[in-house]
Design a protein around this motif. Structure first.
Motif, PDB file in Angstrom:
ATOM      1  N   VAL A 190       0.831  -1.202   0.000  1.00 42.54           N
ATOM      2  CA  VAL A 190       0.000   0.000   0.000  1.00 42.54           C
ATOM      3  C   VAL A 190       0.866   1.253   0.000  1.00 42.54           C
ATOM      4  N   TYR A 191       1.868   1.281   0.878  1.00 45.46           N
ATOM      5  CA  TYR A 191       2.667   2.500   1.028  1.00 45.46           C
ATOM      6  C   TYR A 191       3.428   2.852  -0.242  1.00 45.46           C
ATOM      7  N   SER A 192       3.759   1.889  -1.063  1.00 41.42           N
ATOM      8  CA  SER A 192       4.506   2.177  -2.285  1.00 41.42           C
ATOM      9  C   SER A 192       3.762   3.138  -3.204  1.00 41.42           C
ATOM     10  N   HIS A 193       2.449   3.242  -3.068  1.00 41.49           N
ATOM     11  CA  HIS A 193       1.653   4.137  -3.910  1.00 41.49           C
ATOM     12  C   HIS A 193       1.538   5.544  -3.326  1.00 41.49           C
ATOM     13  N   PHE A 194       1.944   5.712  -2.071  1.00 39.28           N
ATOM     14  CA  PHE A 194       1.814   7.008  -1.412  1.00 39.28           C
ATOM     15  C   PHE A 194       3.137   7.539  -0.875  1.00 39.28           C
ATOM     16  N   CYS A 195       4.196   6.770  -1.045  1.00 35.99           N
ATOM     17  CA  CYS A 195       5.458   7.049  -0.355  1.00 35.99           C
ATOM     18  C   CYS A 195       6.064   8.395  -0.724  1.00 35.99           C
ATOM     19  N   HIS A 196       5.755   8.929  -1.903  1.00 31.89           N
ATOM     20  CA  HIS A 196       6.370  10.185  -2.342  1.00 31.89           C
ATOM     21  C   HIS A 196       5.596  11.422  -1.878  1.00 31.89           C
ATOM     22  N   ILE A 197       4.426  11.229  -1.265  1.00 36.18           N
ATOM     23  CA  ILE A 197       3.656  12.387  -0.793  1.00 36.18           C
ATOM     24  C   ILE A 197       3.252  12.278   0.671  1.00 36.18           C
ATOM     25  N   VAL A 198       3.264  11.062   1.229  1.00 37.75           N
ATOM     26  CA  VAL A 198       2.864  10.849   2.618  1.00 37.75           C
ATOM     27  C   VAL A 198       4.042  10.256   3.389  1.00 37.75           C
ATOM     28  N   SER A 199       4.414  10.874   4.477  1.00 34.34           N
ATOM     29  CA  SER A 199       5.507  10.329   5.281  1.00 34.34           C
ATOM     30  C   SER A 199       5.092   8.999   5.884  1.00 34.34           C
ATOM     31  N   LEU A 200       6.059   8.121   6.097  1.00 29.05           N
ATOM     32  CA  LEU A 200       5.770   6.822   6.687  1.00 29.05           C
ATOM     33  C   LEU A 200       5.176   6.978   8.083  1.00 29.05           C
ATOM     34  N   ALA A 201       5.640   7.983   8.817  1.00 27.74           N
ATOM     35  CA  ALA A 201       5.108   8.215  10.157  1.00 27.74           C
ATOM     36  C   ALA A 201       3.629   8.554  10.105  1.00 27.74           C
ATOM     37  N   ASP A 202       3.212   9.411   9.178  1.00 28.83           N
ATOM     38  CA  ASP A 202       1.790   9.723   9.019  1.00 28.83           C
ATOM     39  C   ASP A 202       1.018   8.508   8.516  1.00 28.83           C
ATOM     40  N   PHE A 203       1.609   7.794   7.573  1.00 27.67           N
ATOM     41  CA  PHE A 203       0.944   6.623   6.984  1.00 27.67           C
ATOM     42  C   PHE A 203       0.655   5.564   8.035  1.00 27.67           C
ATOM     43  N   LEU A 204       1.594   5.324   8.941  1.00 35.03           N
ATOM     44  CA  LEU A 204       1.439   4.265   9.923  1.00 35.03           C
ATOM     45  C   LEU A 204       0.201   4.477  10.788  1.00 35.03           C
ATOM     46  N   TYR A 205      -0.086   5.731  11.124  1.00 36.19           N
ATOM     47  CA  TYR A 205      -1.240   5.992  11.984  1.00 36.19           C
ATOM     48  C   TYR A 205      -2.553   5.980  11.211  1.00 36.19           C
ATOM     49  N   ILE A 206      -2.525   6.312   9.921  1.00 36.23           N
ATOM     50  CA  ILE A 206      -3.732   6.123   9.105  1.00 36.23           C
ATOM     51  C   ILE A 206      -4.007   4.632   8.956  1.00 36.23           C
ATOM     52  N   ALA A 207      -2.950   3.833   8.762  1.00 36.56           N
ATOM     53  CA  ALA A 207      -3.118   2.383   8.635  1.00 36.56           C
ATOM     54  C   ALA A 207      -3.716   1.791   9.907  1.00 36.56           C
ATOM     55  N   ALA A 208      -3.239   2.256  11.066  1.00 32.29           N
ATOM     56  CA  ALA A 208      -3.778   1.775  12.334  1.00 32.29           C
ATOM     57  C   ALA A 208      -5.258   2.146  12.461  1.00 32.29           C
ATOM     58  N   GLU A 209      -5.600   3.358  12.035  1.00 29.23           N
ATOM     59  CA  GLU A 209      -6.994   3.784  12.091  1.00 29.23           C
ATOM     60  C   GLU A 209      -7.845   2.970  11.122  1.00 29.23           C
ATOM     61  N   ALA A 210      -7.280   2.605   9.986  1.00 31.05           N
ATOM     62  CA  ALA A 210      -7.999   1.758   9.033  1.00 31.05           C
ATOM     63  C   ALA A 210      -8.295   0.396   9.646  1.00 31.05           C
ATOM     64  N   ALA A 211      -7.314  -0.162  10.367  1.00 31.35           N
ATOM     65  CA  ALA A 211      -7.519  -1.459  11.008  1.00 31.35           C
ATOM     66  C   ALA A 211      -8.648  -1.389  12.029  1.00 31.35           C
ATOM     67  N   MET A 212      -8.698  -0.297  12.785  1.00 31.07           N
ATOM     68  CA  MET A 212      -9.753  -0.155  13.790  1.00 31.07           C
ATOM     69  C   MET A 212     -11.113   0.105  13.145  1.00 31.07           C
ATOM     70  N   VAL A 213     -11.155   0.971  12.124  1.00 30.80           N
ATOM     71  CA  VAL A 213     -12.421   1.276  11.458  1.00 30.80           C
ATOM     72  C   VAL A 213     -12.989   0.027  10.799  1.00 30.80           C
ATOM     73  N   PHE A 214     -12.141  -0.733  10.103  1.00 34.69           N
ATOM     74  CA  PHE A 214     -12.612  -1.949   9.438  1.00 34.69           C
ATOM     75  C   PHE A 214     -13.137  -2.949  10.464  1.00 34.69           C
ATOM     76  N   SER A 215     -12.395  -3.151  11.545  1.00 39.12           N
ATOM     77  CA  SER A 215     -12.811  -4.106  12.569  1.00 39.12           C
ATOM     78  C   SER A 215     -14.057  -3.626  13.301  1.00 39.12           C
ATOM     79  N   ARG A 216     -14.208  -2.320  13.422  1.00 36.60           N
ATOM     80  CA  ARG A 216     -15.417  -1.771  14.017  1.00 36.60           C
ATOM     81  C   ARG A 216     -16.620  -2.019  13.121  1.00 36.60           C
ATOM     82  N   GLN A 217     -16.436  -1.896  11.812  1.00 35.03           N
ATOM     83  CA  GLN A 217     -17.528  -2.160  10.881  1.00 35.03           C
ATOM     84  C   GLN A 217     -17.955  -3.621  10.931  1.00 35.03           C
ATOM     85  N   THR A 218     -17.009  -4.516  11.168  1.00 37.28           N
ATOM     86  CA  THR A 218     -17.360  -5.925  11.351  1.00 37.28           C
ATOM     87  C   THR A 218     -18.293  -6.081  12.541  1.00 37.28           C
TER      88      THR A 218
END
Length: 541
Positions: A190-218
């Protein structure tokens, strides 16, 4: 194509339908990707309401439902990024742009649309995993738990900078979901598509939020009245990615030491109250612990509940019975708590809690000098449980109490209180289970137990001795460091969600200069005069 199609494991891939979306976004991407937003004060904050994530996913799938491609070959794995041979092995040294693209160290500007793109890409990965979930395999729970713990381990040193050392034992297993591949996917894809505009530090916390949002939807599929998660309105970008970080050794709490470590890391280190620390530890509701990674073994919730972001972690802490499990895996330095109530009769999965979990609620019931000390499995031979009258909301949510589908006995004045309490104690500290009906720690084979005098018996693996243990503190009114808050979170999930979102906002930017953090923008502007142009233009989605 400046914004390549995002990979979706076992998902239909787009052709003409998605190509239309790509063309529509090229005008914005020409500026937002190739030229950063360098005039931040001109960026405007987003005023629009957040779209429902499930509707966005449904809409996207509807556009591509008629054009599908076969899933990847069985056993396929993502290409492993290069791994440094010496020194620290951190995410920034592995997850980076390839070819001519330069990896962003700091996100210069991020719109709400860009946030959604990253969020949905990670959620698509989770959606592409098999829905199967049992004691042996629960891919969605394991992958979501790994992503969330990666972010959690990053911030434990007091800096949300995307830096943790994979070679430190406390971080064992995290490299799989982030880089090397777990279930055939990793965040690298996933990060390979955003690596030139989104810092890895910012990306990691969006990814964590995605994991929680998806699991919450379950969870919301079966609980439509439950409160959804909203991280987007609180998200801030601007974290700087670090490729080298202070030693990760000792930054994580040592489960063996219980609440003294919770105090050191969460209360003193992250500046949280005990109630906030307990709320943050609710992330244990996702995934499980494994011997090969941590030396501990088992699920905090049942396998099915472990793929749902809900308050079941807190419910299990107080609406189940727990006894010490010593020498986990035969290692004297690894001790935990195992569920030992009426559910054990039919259980096929091994549920456990760490000292750092149960110490929040229970105290020892030992000698006078030791009274009131938060419990430790290696030291206190007691049964941790709470009377059902304190757990009406938790029992209603779980549909059981200490493994009894009918709930507790609801002891009240017309019942002899002592008799009633003895029955609930037997229910929650269920020790008279026929040997042929018990299962081993892996949830597989029946375990024969030879009973001795007084009903005592010893199980294999040196887990514990059966008998009638004393209670861990006051079962009517637990008096440990966060007993009140844990009982509240167990009985009222919305109360936990409210506190958790507040705490997550605080810790996900820990150590970052607040002047460097910005809310999501409606547009990203750039002053082209800095690049030889005489006019100003803006790009948006």
């Amino acid at each position: 194509d400046l914004w390549p199609q995002l990979p979706v494991s076992h998902e239909p891939k787009s052709t003409s339908a998605m190509r239309v979306l790509h063309v529509a976004s090229v005008a914005w991407l020409l500026g937002a990707i190739m030229q950063p937003c360098i005039a931040r004060p001109a960026c405007k904050t987003e005023a629009k309401s957040e779209p429902d994530v499930s509707q966005l996913l449904q809409s996207q799938r509807a556009q591509i439902r008629n054009e599908s491609s076969p899933p990847p070959p069985e056993g396929s794995r993502p290409v492993k990024p290069a791994r440094p041979e010496k020194g620290q092995v951190t995410p920034a040294l592995i997850l980076k742009c390839s070819g001519s693209k330069k990896t962003a160290i700091v996100t210069q500007c991020m719109t709400a649309w860009m946030y959604d793109r990253v969020l949905h890409a990670v959620m698509q990965q989770l959606h592409g995993l098999p829905e199967i979930c049992h004691e042996k395999s629960c891919p969605r729970a394991d992958y979501a738990g790994c992503i969330l713990r990666s972010a959690g381990h990053d911030l434990m040193d007091g800096y949300a900078d995307g830096c943790l050392d994979f070679r430190v034992p406390d971080n064992a297993g995290l490299e799989a979901c982030m880089a090397t591949g777990e279930f055939g996917i990793s965040l690298t894809q996933v990060y390979s598509h955003f690596c030139h505009i989104v810092s890895l530090a910012d990306f990691l916390y969006i990814a964590a939020e995605a994991a929680m949002v998806f699991s919450r939807q379950t969870h919301l599929k079966d609980h439509s009245d439950a409160k959804p998660l909203n991280f987007k309105s609180h998200y801030r970008y601007g974290r700087t990615t670090n490729s080298q970080c202070p030693s990760d050794s000792g930054t994580m709490p040592d489960p063996e030491k219980g609440c003294s470590e919770v105090e050191r890391v969460f209360v003193n280190g992250l500046q949280l109250s005990w109630g906030e620390a307990a709320a943050l530890m609710g992330t244990h509701t996702l995934g499980k612990a494994t011997l090969k990674n941590s030396g501990y073994e088992g699920w905090w919730s049942s396998p099915e509940q472990s793929q749902r972001f809900n308050n079941n972690y807190f419910i299990m802490m107080v609406a189940a019975g727990w006894v010490p499990q010593k020498r986990v895996g035969g290692i004297a330095e690894k001790n935990q708590w195992m569920r030992q109530d009426a559910s054990t009769r039919l259980a096929k999965s091994h549920q456990m809690m760490l000292n750092t979990d149960l110490c929040l609620v229970y105290t020892s019931g030992g000698t006078y000098q030791d009274m009131g000390v938060p419990v430790l499995a290696q030291k206190h031979d007691c049964c941790a449980w709470v009377v059902s009258t304190r757990l009406q909301g938790a029992i209603a949510s779980a549909g059981e109490y200490c493994g009894n589908p009918g709930g507790g006995l609801n002891c009240h004045d017309e019942n002899p209180i002592a008799t009633c309490m003895n029955k609930e104690h037997e229910l929650c500290c269920h020790l008279n289970i026929p040997a042929t009906e018990r299962v081993d720690a892996e949830g597989e084979n029946k375990v024969e137990v030879a009973a001795g005098e007084g009903g005592h018996a010893e199980r294999p693996h040196d887990l514990f001795k059966l008998g009638k243990p004393e209670d861990c503190g006051d079962m009517f009114n637990p008096q440990s460091v966060a007993s009140k808050e844990v009982l509240q979170y167990a009985n009222d999930e919305s109360a936990w969600i409210r506190i958790f979102v507040k705490v997550w906002k605080k810790v996900s930017t820990v150590g970052v200069d607040k002047k460097s953090l910005y809310p999501l923008k409606e547009k990203c502007w750039r002053d082209q005069s800095h690049h030889g142009f005489k006019h100003k233009s803006h790009y948006r989605h």
